[in-house]
Each structure stands twice: as structure tokens, then as C-alpha cells.
Design a protein around this motif. Structure first.
Motif, PDB file in Angstrom:
ATOM      1  N   GLN A   5       0.793  -1.222   0.000  1.00  0.00           N
ATOM      2  CA  GLN A   5       0.000   0.000   0.000  1.00  0.00           C
ATOM      3  C   GLN A   5       0.830   1.279   0.000  1.00  0.00           C
ATOM      4  N   ASP A  23      -2.343   0.466  -6.299  1.00  0.00           N
ATOM      5  CA  ASP A  23      -3.048   1.703  -5.939  1.00  0.00           C
ATOM      6  C   ASP A  23      -2.099   2.829  -5.554  1.00  0.00           C
ATOM      7  N   LYS A  27      -2.134   6.450  -7.328  1.00  0.00           N
ATOM      8  CA  LYS A  27      -2.366   7.657  -6.526  1.00  0.00           C
ATOM      9  C   LYS A  27      -1.250   8.684  -6.755  1.00  0.00           C
ATOM     10  N   TYR A  33      -6.932   3.123 -12.733  1.00  0.00           N
ATOM     11  CA  TYR A  33      -6.309   1.890 -13.230  1.00  0.00           C
ATOM     12  C   TYR A  33      -6.481   1.742 -14.740  1.00  0.00           C
TER      13      TYR A  33
END
Length: 58
Positions: A5, A23, A27, A33
Motif C-alpha cells: 500500500q 493503488d 495515486k 487503473y
């Protein structure tokens, strides 16, 4: 696909296109995606960061 993460991870196909990203990577770049898939390293890099694609004459 990696499930980390905090570290942005991207996977490239043999032809240099984005095959997968986590992710954290999405970000960092502000991408969805689906928008990131199929992009190239050049597409995702600021102007001047990568060398020119021009091949010098022989």
C-alpha cells in the motif's frame, strides 16, 4: 499483482507498455487503473526526463 500500500509498483510488458500497477502508484500519478493500462514509460514521464527517441544517423 503486489498488494503493498505504500510503495508504488508498476509492471511493464515486453514492449514497454504498462501491464499492471498498484493503488499507491496510481495515486502518485493521479490516474485511474484503466487509464494507466497500456501507457508507456514515456507517456508517464515529464518532458526531458527520458532520452530522445531520435536515432542518430550512422
Amino acid at each position: 499483482m503486489c498488494s503493498t500500500q505504500k510503495v508504488g509498483v508498476i509492471f511493464w510488458d515486453g514492449d514497454g507498455t504498462n501491464a499492471d500497477a498498484n493503488d499507491a502508484f496510481l495515486k502518485m500519478l493521479g490516474l485511474d487503473y484503466d487509464d494507466a493500462l497500456g501507457t508507456s514509460r514515456r507517456d508517464l514521464s515529464p518532458e526531458g526526463v527520458l532520452p530522445s527517441r531520435k536515432v542518430p544517423p550512422h
